[in-house]
Design an enzyme around this catalytic site. Structure first.
Site, mmCIF file in Angstrom:
data_model
loop_
_atom_site.group_PDB
_atom_site.id
_atom_site.type_symbol
_atom_site.label_atom_id
_atom_site.label_comp_id
_atom_site.label_asym_id
_atom_site.label_seq_id
_atom_site.Cartn_x
_atom_site.Cartn_y
_atom_site.Cartn_z
ATOM 1 N N GLU A 88 41.087 -52.774 25.111
ATOM 2 C CA GLU A 88 39.986 -51.636 25.148
ATOM 3 C C GLU A 88 40.402 -49.999 25.661
ATOM 4 O OE1 GLU A 88 37.656 -54.486 27.149
ATOM 5 O OE2 GLU A 88 37.627 -53.295 28.591
ATOM 6 N N LYS A 90 40.789 -47.036 28.261
ATOM 7 C CA LYS A 90 40.578 -47.282 29.991
ATOM 8 C C LYS A 90 40.188 -45.969 30.069
ATOM 9 C CE LYS A 90 43.059 -46.868 33.425
ATOM 10 N NZ LYS A 90 42.574 -45.702 34.869
ATOM 11 N N ASP A 92 38.361 -42.589 31.437
ATOM 12 C CA ASP A 92 38.760 -41.661 32.359
ATOM 13 C C ASP A 92 37.550 -41.382 33.053
ATOM 14 O OD1 ASP A 92 40.656 -40.032 34.447
ATOM 15 O OD2 ASP A 92 41.398 -38.455 33.176
ATOM 16 N N TYR A 198 32.102 -52.642 31.369
ATOM 17 C CA TYR A 198 33.135 -53.272 30.951
ATOM 18 C C TYR A 198 33.877 -54.528 32.450
ATOM 19 C CZ TYR A 198 35.632 -49.708 34.219
ATOM 20 O OH TYR A 198 35.622 -49.192 35.104
ATOM 21 N N LYS A 286 49.177 -47.043 30.626
ATOM 22 C CA LYS A 286 48.282 -45.514 30.200
ATOM 23 C C LYS A 286 49.849 -43.945 28.839
ATOM 24 C CE LYS A 286 47.642 -42.775 34.380
ATOM 25 N NZ LYS A 286 46.314 -42.811 35.042
ATOM 26 N N CYS A 380 41.135 0.428 31.198
ATOM 27 C CA CYS A 380 40.146 -1.164 30.162
ATOM 28 C C CYS A 380 41.000 -0.539 29.120
ATOM 29 C CB CYS A 380 38.861 -1.071 29.337
ATOM 30 S SG CYS A 380 38.280 -1.425 28.890
ATOM 31 N N CYS A 383 38.773 0.851 26.023
ATOM 32 C CA CYS A 383 37.947 2.274 26.084
ATOM 33 C C CYS A 383 38.931 2.702 26.687
ATOM 34 C CB CYS A 383 36.740 2.104 26.627
ATOM 35 S SG CYS A 383 36.441 1.651 28.262
ATOM 36 N N CYS A 398 35.535 -2.807 33.643
ATOM 37 C CA CYS A 398 35.710 -1.806 33.629
ATOM 38 C C CYS A 398 34.064 -1.554 33.620
ATOM 39 C CB CYS A 398 35.634 -2.081 31.416
ATOM 40 S SG CYS A 398 35.406 -0.882 30.873
ATOM 41 N N CYS A 403 31.730 0.751 27.158
ATOM 42 C CA CYS A 403 32.586 0.332 26.257
ATOM 43 C C CYS A 403 32.996 -0.500 25.192
ATOM 44 C CB CYS A 403 33.357 -0.497 27.482
ATOM 45 S SG CYS A 403 35.285 -1.259 26.915
HETATM 46 S S1 IVH Z 1 39.055 -53.717 34.142
HETATM 47 C C1 IVH Z 1 39.039 -55.885 37.808
HETATM 48 N N1 IVH Z 1 38.060 -51.832 32.121
HETATM 49 O O1 IVH Z 1 40.391 -47.686 35.541
HETATM 50 C C2 IVH Z 1 39.525 -54.648 36.984
HETATM 51 N N2 IVH Z 1 38.746 -50.567 34.340
HETATM 52 O O2 IVH Z 1 42.344 -48.804 37.759
HETATM 53 C C3 IVH Z 1 38.821 -54.131 36.726
HETATM 54 N N3 IVH Z 1 38.626 -48.023 34.076
HETATM 55 O O3 IVH Z 1 39.805 -49.011 38.151
HETATM 56 C C4 IVH Z 1 38.691 -52.806 36.126
HETATM 57 N N4 IVH Z 1 38.589 -47.953 32.033
HETATM 58 O O4 IVH Z 1 37.907 -47.438 37.538
HETATM 59 C C5 IVH Z 1 38.539 -51.957 33.466
HETATM 60 N N5 IVH Z 1 37.943 -50.701 30.117
HETATM 61 C C6 IVH Z 1 38.291 -50.848 31.119
HETATM 62 C C7 IVH Z 1 38.474 -49.428 31.953
HETATM 63 C C8 IVH Z 1 38.810 -49.237 34.204
HETATM 64 C C9 IVH Z 1 38.790 -47.872 33.102
HETATM 65 C C10 IVH Z 1 39.417 -47.896 35.058
HETATM 66 C C11 IVH Z 1 38.620 -48.544 36.652
HETATM 67 C C12 IVH Z 1 39.335 -48.871 36.905
HETATM 68 C C13 IVH Z 1 40.796 -48.656 36.933
HETATM 69 C C14 IVH Z 1 41.792 -48.595 37.153
#
Ligand code: IVH
Length: 748
Positions: A88, A90, A92, A198, A286, A380, A383, A398, A403
């Site tokens: 799934e 990650k 941010d 999640y 990552k 500027c 102008c 300016c 202008c």
């Molecule tokens: S599972 C026990 N699933 O990534 C671990 N983490 O360093 C539970 N994160 O601290 C995390 N998307 O903030 C999980 N689909 C996802 C995630 C996710 C983002 C973040 C979360 C975690 C960090 C991992």
């Protein structure tokens, strides 16, 4: 799922109906009512909460090889078991947890250090996609996930921040983190936050054998779960899923910085175990950050609506986050100097939150000596007019209001949606109107005639021009409609620096019409108050930074300080009476007032109306017969149940005090900070201080408990004075502080 069942207008109507019902019947308000998402008084600080089990993080990998090792290691650990993986995105954002008891949300917390986090329940409740209750949930359920901001929400928030003269956020994650740290939940409610779930924390009364099944159940309860999930039978399938997700990476409305691989079978998690920080059953992969290397071949300078000069890097085009980038903002001269950016430099370009690309850093070791230092122009670039830094601003402007770049900017702003919403006039049309000198100032729009506009051509011979034609009618109708728009829209449309949508609304709420603004006693008072606070700081004889050199000076300064404090009190009280400021109760010197109209905004507005351009603008509005009026306020009728009744609230009530204050105001009543002889009722909640109560009793003010207030609000009866015991439990301990009557607080 972004598929609303009803439109916004219908939702708002239902919401207002619910609010009205709850006002009439406070006993019907439930903890999971949508009205309970927003509100809440600001907190002094966050309470700390312990995570049980701790919130772990994930081991990160950047290479596919690491993932092979991960799979091999796990298979060796449990050679007799078979499992799938789930991949799934990650997300941010900022990790958080939600605790539900018997299906009711009772606590939300940040991850903190994993063991201990902050209690951010009030803030998280404002996130609409977080369910306040879960029908059919187990007795105890803790879920974990990520609070995030969408790219568009982030861009919009930053637009508002910049408009209000505040520093924009770096990226959506910073904006989400910063928003959750706000102590005022009403501010958080204005931030475009969302959340995805999640993972699970502790659960009692249910079991989820697989991760995929658990996410399915979460989604059925109404949580947002990862919008993309792949069930993979083996490692090659996992690697394919990671590749697929990378290609889709930029199509999500929020930023994702990688993929998460999780063992699907939860029943073997305990046997797979964990390291000190992370579980063995999951890995984060990552993706490379969204940056690209390119070269700056030129630096140009753009001129905005308020004359601000913005240097822009012209780049060799590169593809970044799915789109081609040929320009990046350099913000201002200080930024260029700080990063030592030169023309000809090779640089890293990043997409900060997918809005405007920015230069992250210079690859200085790739310099060959041909790079040239850039200097901001002294005049500027559009102008040729003079350029200046105003006050302590970083930006150079300016200063020629004629202008053309400023004219186009002002015209576009004037016609924009939040201003006067004249849709036919934007972009190219605005440029053409200015270039052909049909419109120098936005107000010239009102002198254009239908035949004139119909014949108006956009573009030039070389690139091919087109007639404005049918749009002429639309534009004239929109202009006619604009004349009737309220004061806040006109004030925003006028395009005064530091006056964005919100500030314009605040100023408008304290005035009746546009023509009042130039001589506004309120704006003058705000400005003067700012000056007085500065004076108080420098006169304060107890200042540690600027100590009086002898007793004579101390005495003189004390006299002046007292006078300034007195003046602050008078002006502050005027602003409180006008409904634009609140006073912090207490005996602090100088007295503390917080005005919703900030000094900078008042200064800008007054400077505008005092300028030649501003005077001309007002004169023309008058000649056009336009004097925008404030939106009518919903004034409670004289027969409102609490008309003219004055309250003071103290102690802890079942809901935040501002909530009750709003209800009292809606019923026509007034809420004061301190008990005086005008106070009719003192509402004392739990742990109310003794001093207010004894003062109330000495002045003959009726002391009520919360139930008494609710009865008044419901209009059922006017309760008899509460007996001595009604406002309990009363805190006894504070006696010392309250017997010392006038302890001045040192502020400067
Ligand atoms: S599972 C026990 N699933 O990534 C671990 N983490 O360093 C539970 N994160 O601290 C995390 N998307 O903030 C999980 N689909 C996802 C995630 C996710 C983002 C973040 C979360 C975690 C960090 C991992």
């Amino acid at each position: 799922e972004a598929r609303p069942e009803i439109g916004d207008a219908d939702y708002d109507a239902l919401y207002r109906e619910l609010e009205a019902l709850e006002r009439e019947h406070p006993e019907w308000v439930t903890a999971d009512s949508p009205t309970q998402r927003v509100g809440g008084a600001p907190l002094a600080s966050f309470r700390q909460v312990r995570h049980d089990p701790p919130m772990m993080s994930l081991d990160k990998t950047h290479s596919r090889g690491d993932l092979v090792d991960f799979d091999t290691f796990l298979r060796r650990q449990l050679p007799d078991e078979v499992w799938d993986y789930v991949v799934e995105p990650k997300v941010d954002g900022v990790a958080f947890s939600l605790l539900y008891e018997k299906g009711v949300l009772i606590r939300a917390a940040t991850r903190g250090n994993g063991e201990i986090g902050d209690d951010i329940t009030a803030n998280v409740k404002t996130i609409r996609s977080v369910p306040l209750s879960l029908p059919g949930a187990p007795d105890l359920l803790e879920v974990r996930g990520e609070v995030y901001m969408t790219r568009s929400g982030f861009a919009e928030l930053n637009r508002r921040e910049e408009e209000a003269g505040r520093e924009p956020f770096m990226n959506p994650r910073n904006a989400a983190a910063g928003s959750l740290k706000q102590l005022d939940p009403r501010e958080v409610a204005r931030r475009p936050l969302d959340a995805v779930i999640y993972a699970a924390g502790s659960i009692k009364g249910a079991a989820f054998p697989t991760h995929g099944g658990m996410l399915k159940q979460f989604a059925d309860w109404g949580f947002k779960t990862p919008p993309w999930q792949r069930l993979c039978v083996d490692l090659p399938a996992v690697l394919a899923a990671i590749d697929e997700l990378e290609t889709l990476r930029h199509s999500f409305p929020f930023e994702i910085d990688g993929a998460v691989v999780k063992v699907n079978r939860r029943d073997i998690y305990d046997r797979l175990g964990s390291t000190a920080k992370s579980p063995r059953w999951a890995r984060a992969f990552k993706y490379e950050p969204e940056r690209a290397e390119t070269r700056i071949w030129k630096i140009t300078v753009q001129v905005g609506r308020t004359g601000v000069l913005t240097p822009v890097a012209e780049l060799d085009p590169v593809v970044l986050a799915g789109s081609e980038i040929a320009r990046a903002t350099l913000h201002n001269a200080d930024e260029i100097a700080r990063k030592d950016i030169r023309i000809g430099d090779r640089v890293w370009v990043v997409k900060a939150g997918d809005v405007i690309p920015a230069i992250e850093s210079v690859l200085t070791d790739k310099r060959d000596g041909t790079e040239t230092v850039f200097a901001m122009p002294e005049t500027c670039p559009v102008c040729g007019g003079p350029v200046a830094r105003l006050g302590d601003e970083v930006a150079q402007r300016c200063t020629n209001p004629a202008c053309p770049a400023q004219r186009v900017g002002r015209l576009e702003h004037f016609a924009s949606r939040d201003a006067l919403d004249i849709r036919a006039i934007g972009g190219k049309v605005a440029e053409a109107l200015v270039a052909q000198e049909w419109v120098k100032d936005p107000l010239d729009l009102f002198s254009l005639s239908l035949p004139q506009l119909e014949a108006f051509r956009i573009g030039d011979e070389a690139t091919g021009s087109r007639k404005f034609g049918k749009n002429a009618q639309t534009a004239l109708e929109a202009l006619e409609a604009a004349k009737a728009l309220p004061l806040d829209r006109w004030l925003f449309a006028t395009g005064i620096p530091n006056i964005g949508v919100t500030v314009a609304e605040q100023i408008a709420s304290a005035h009746a019409r546009f023509s009042e603004l130039p001589n506004s006693p309120i704006l003058t008072a705000v400005l003067r108050l700012g000056e007085l606070y500065d004076q108080a700081a420098s006169e304060n004889p107890r200042s540690t930074l600027n100590r009086p050199k002898d007793d004579a000076e101390r005495e003189e300064r004390q006299t002046r300080f007292n006078r300034v404090c007195g003046e602050i009190g008078v002006l502050g009280d005027t602003l409180v009476a006008a409904g634009v400021a609140t006073k912090t109760p207490g005996t602090a010197l100088p007295p503390l007032y917080s005005s919703v109209i900030k000094t900078e905004a008042a200064k800008s507005a007054l400077a505008f109306f005092a300028s030649d351009y501003g005077k001309g603008y007002l004169e023309r509005l008058r000649a056009l017969g336009i004097d925008p009026q404030a939106k009518p306020k919903s004034v409670p009728a004289a027969d409102a149940p609490l008309a003219g009744v004055t309250f003071v609230l103290t102690g802890t009530l079942s809901q935040p005090r501002p909530e009750f204050a709003a209800r009292i105001k809606a019923a026509g009543g007034t809420v004061q900070e301190a008990v005086s002889k005008n106070t009719r009722y003192l509402v004392a909640g739990a742990e109310a201080g003794t001093s207010k109560i004894s003062k109330a009793r000495s002045l003959g003010t009726t002391v009520l408990d919360e139930a008494g207030l609710l009865a008044l609000l419901a209009g059922t009866s006017v309760p008899a004075p509460a007996p001595q015991s009604a406002a309990q439990p009363v805190k006894q301990a504070k006696a010392k502080a309250s017997t010392e009557p006038y302890r001045q607080q040192e502020l400067f």
